[in-house]
Structure formats: C-alpha cells, structure tokens
Design a protein around this motif. Structure first.
Motif: not given
Length: 493
Positions: A95, A97-98
């Motif tokens: 998450d 990166w997200k």
C-alpha cells in the motif's frame, strides 16, 4: 467537633473496638507481607516465588543451571541504535506504493520531530528471498539471503520514542537509568563456561558508544561482577601487556603474594561477599591478560573468512565492524555467555547511526553498507560451524520509522508503534514471521509484541522464567520485565 459533621466511616473509627480491629488487621497484613518478602516468597507482580541462583561469592562466574532445560546456552545480540526503518528493510507494505504521495486518514499532523509529510514508498525495491519467498529490500540483501533461517517479529511496539530511553527500555526493561541490563541478568543467573573470559562482553561500534552508553550493559543494582565488559577488535581492554620495567617472574611473585594475603584476609572475614567478588574480578582481569590477546587475534583467521565478513573492505568503518563480528564469533566459541554487538554510535541524524530524519536514502544506505554483509556473514559462519544449535541470535533496534515522510520531504520520524526485529538459531522457528503491522506499517495490527514480551522470550529461550528471575531491591523483587511480559510461544521451535 460536632459529630454530625463526621462521615459514617469516621464515626465508625471513633468506636474503640472497631478502631482496634481495623488497625490490628492492617498491621497484621503489613507484617505478613514483610515475612513473605524476607522469605522471598513473592516475585514482583507474578505471585510466583523467586528462584535465586546459588552463587559462590569467591567464584561468581561459575556456570549455573537455568530454571528449566533450554536449547540456547549462549546469546548474541546485534543492536542497531537509532531506529531502523522496518518499511525500508523487512516489513513489505504494497500500500505504500499504491498511496505514495498521499495523506490517508488517521495519519497524525505532528509526530516526534514535527509536522508530517506524505506517505512515501520504500526507498529500495523489495524482492522475494529464499525458498520461503520472504520479501526483503535491496537495502539489506545479504541478510535477505538468510530469510529461511530467520524468525521475524513484525508487530513490535515500545513505550517511548526517544533514543536514550528507547535503548534503556530495550536493554534494561526500564526507560530510566539504574536498572540491570539484560546481559547482566543472564550472566547473574547462569554464569559462564570460560573462566578466563568475562561472562558478558559488549562490543562497541568502531565510531563510539550508543546514546545510553554503559547503561546498555551495566549491572544496575545487581552485584558489579555481572556488568558487561566493553571492548572491541580495535579497542581492547587497557593494560593487557606488562610494562617493560616489570619482568614476568617479578609479576608472578607479586601475584602469588597478593593471592596469599587475600586468602588470609578472607579467612578472617569469610562472610564478606563484596571482598570475595572484588578478588574474583581482579583475578579474572589477570587471566584476561592471557586470554584476550589470543581470542582477539583476528589476523589469524583464514583469508576467505576475512573476505566473507568484509574485513578487507576499503570502507574503514565496515572493515572494523566486520572485525568486531569475527571477534563476537570467537568469544562465543570460547564459551562467553552473552555477547552484544553494536552497530551505531551516539551522533544524531544518521551520521553514525540509524537515526534518519533527513535524506534517509543516503543515511540508511551508509549504515546498511556497514552492517549488512558482516552481520549476515557472522550468522552464516556460525550456522556453518554448528554454533546455532546452542547460540540464540537476536537482531534489534529501539523502534521503527514512520511510513510517511517528515515535512522536510526526505526523512522518516520515529515510530514506537510498529517495527521489526528478528531472532535466529537455538530454539526458534526458521523462515517464520510472527504478527504484522497495519497496511501502512504505522501501528501493530496482529499479535502485538512489546519489549517486555521480547525480553521474556529471550530469557525463556535461555532456560529462565522471567517472572521468577528477580533480585530483592528497594523492597521489591525487581525483574527485567518489571511486572509485565509474556513468552511469545508461537516462535518457539
């Protein structure tokens, strides 16, 4: 005084019979607690009776049995002062990166060192390692290669976000100074196999001591014989060599006379435990004049070992830290009970430790370049020699770092609510991950483990009941784990 202005409880105490009954019961209870304390029947907060090690004051370092059989006979602690970022090393969080560059709900506006910035993805790529496919970052690739041998704690939490207090808490069980270190508790309980070397050795980073310095390996209120002896491959104990003006024969005659006088004095005062412990300490120091030069002769190692550890590195600090790692292995081979190896010194902002409030990409990389290869080589070398059958390895840091940046946009602040440590070797599962932090690595989510639990587990693996290993001090049965802690049984092999 108008009796109507006195409460019903107060009027009850004015009754002589009730007053005598109440005070008599209270005094009787105090007397009972005093007797229980004198008879050592209660350990702090546990309701269990303490188990006192049977110590010969004239030989305080003699090996002693634990409370129960254990696989681990020795312990190696690798401590990284400053706070290693779990989200950039061992705790993989997709998450990050997200939601990189965003501010999700629940993130505080201000943390330990000021305003917060945005969520930041790890500064290094993560890759699956070993047969288990454990995701570990490229910051620590050598340790990543050992993932199948490591037992990770991903839900660690601590009670403080300050470095000195964090070091104290991790290594002594209390944020304030004056309490015995973990190593002192273990050497007090178990002694050591090699009577020519200290029971407990602390190997400092080549750049200096950590924030809390000697408190990390001090004996606190335990007898002074159980404090750690601090030296390193490049800074051996002082006065190991004879002055040129003194011959070996002269020194032997002096020591023989001193031994005779000490024995005569102790015959006159057989119950003087302080004197006996002091004599034993000085005698150990004398034996160390012979044992330390031999065990610290790192240059006697084969070239392939020096290369494996990185002891020939052009990075001077890495070179010296690698030699410290070899020294740690050699001490454990000689039967030293507790060895603590420090990677980081008392300087701020990641210059000489893991405290990366700015430019974490540069500062964490600099520390990992020093720590990763030698530490991994030490664990692998011990495995190859069969030492991990008896030695418990512990890698730890005082807290983690935030999944978001500070307002400066390049560093991560302290995170006491989630971080990662690992163990390996005797008594623990291999290739295992215990607990987890939340999706961001911000707080512990599943199976939280605090520092009390972590230390309780180390003592258990050494054959010691953390609730019964205590020392009567200031009216209480003091413990490493205070009145807290449980053994994390899920990680036991």
């Amino acid at each position: 005084m108008n009796p109507l202005n006195i409460s019903s409880q107060g009027r009850n105490l004015l009754n002589r019979r009730n007053f005598l009954k109440s005070t008599g019961g209270a005094l009787g209870s105090l007397g009972l607690m005093s007797l229980l304390g004198q008879d050592q029947l209660l350990a702090a907060g546990s309701g269990k009776s303490p188990i006192r090690p049977k110590i010969d004051t004239a030989n305080p370092y003699a090996p002693r049995p634990g409370h129960f059989p254990a696989k681990a006979k020795q312990v190696l602690v690798v401590y990284c002062p400053g706070g290693v970022s779990h989200v950039d090393t061992f705790d993989y969080k997709p998450d990050l990166w997200k939601f990189h560059g965003q501010k999700p709900p629940g993130i505080p506006a201000v943390t330990f060192e000021g305003p917060t910035g945005d969520i930041a993805k790890p500064f290094w790529d993560f890759k699956p390692r070993g047969k288990s496919g454990k995701m570990v970052s490229d910051l620590v690739p050598h340790l990543g290669e050992l993932s199948d041998d490591l037992c990770f704690f991903h839900s660690m939490k601590t009670s403080t976000s300050a470095h000195p207090q964090g070091e104290n808490f991790f290594n002594t069980g209390f944020t304030v100074e004056g309490h015995p270190s973990r190593g002192a508790w273990v050497s007090y309980a178990l002694g050591t196999e090699n009577q020519n070397l200290p029971a407990f050795v602390a190997i400092n980073d080549p750049r200096g001591k950590p924030r809390s310095a000697k408190n990390n390996w001090g004996s606190g209120f335990l007898p002074a014989a159980y404090q750690g002896t601090d030296f390193s491959a490049s800074a051996l104990p002082a006065n190991l060599n004879l002055p040129k003006s003194i011959t070996k024969g002269s020194e032997k005659n002096t020591n023989d006379l001193l031994k005779f006088l000490n024995e005569k004095h102790m015959e006159q005062f057989p119950n003087d435990s302080n004197l006996a412990a002091r004599v034993a300490t000085y005698e150990l120091a004398g034996r160390m004049q012979m044992s330390i030069p031999e065990v610290s002769n790192i240059d006697a190692e084969p070239d392939y070992i020096l290369e494996q550890y990185g002891a020939n590195s052009s990075n001077k600090t890495k070179n010296e830290y690698a030699r410290n790692c070899i020294l740690a292995r050699r001490l454990l081979e000689q039967g030293v009970r507790v060895v603590e190896l420090y990677n980081g010194a008392n300087t701020p902002n990641g210059i000489n430790n893991w405290d990366s409030h700015s430019n974490i990409k540069k500062t964490h990389q600099a520390q990992a370049d020093i720590m990763d290869q030698p530490t991994a080589a030490l664990i692998k070398d011990m495995k190859d020699r069969g030492m991990l059958d008896d030695v418990l390895v512990v890698w730890c840091t005082e807290f983690g770092r935030m999944p978001f940046l500070q307002a400066n946009g390049s560093g991560r602040d302290h995170n006491p609510s989630a971080f990662t440590c690992f163990m390996a070797g005797a008594g623990v599962k291999k290739g295992y991950s215990h607990g987890s932090s939340d999706n961001w690595g911000f707080k512990g989510a599943d199976k939280p483990v605090d520092v009390y639990d972590f230390n309780a587990t180390i003592l258990h693996l050494m054959g010691l009941d953390h609730e019964r290993l205590s020392y009567y001090h200031n009216g209480i049965e003091a413990r490493l784990t205070n009145v807290h802690g449980y053994v994390v049984k899920d990680i036991l092999a």
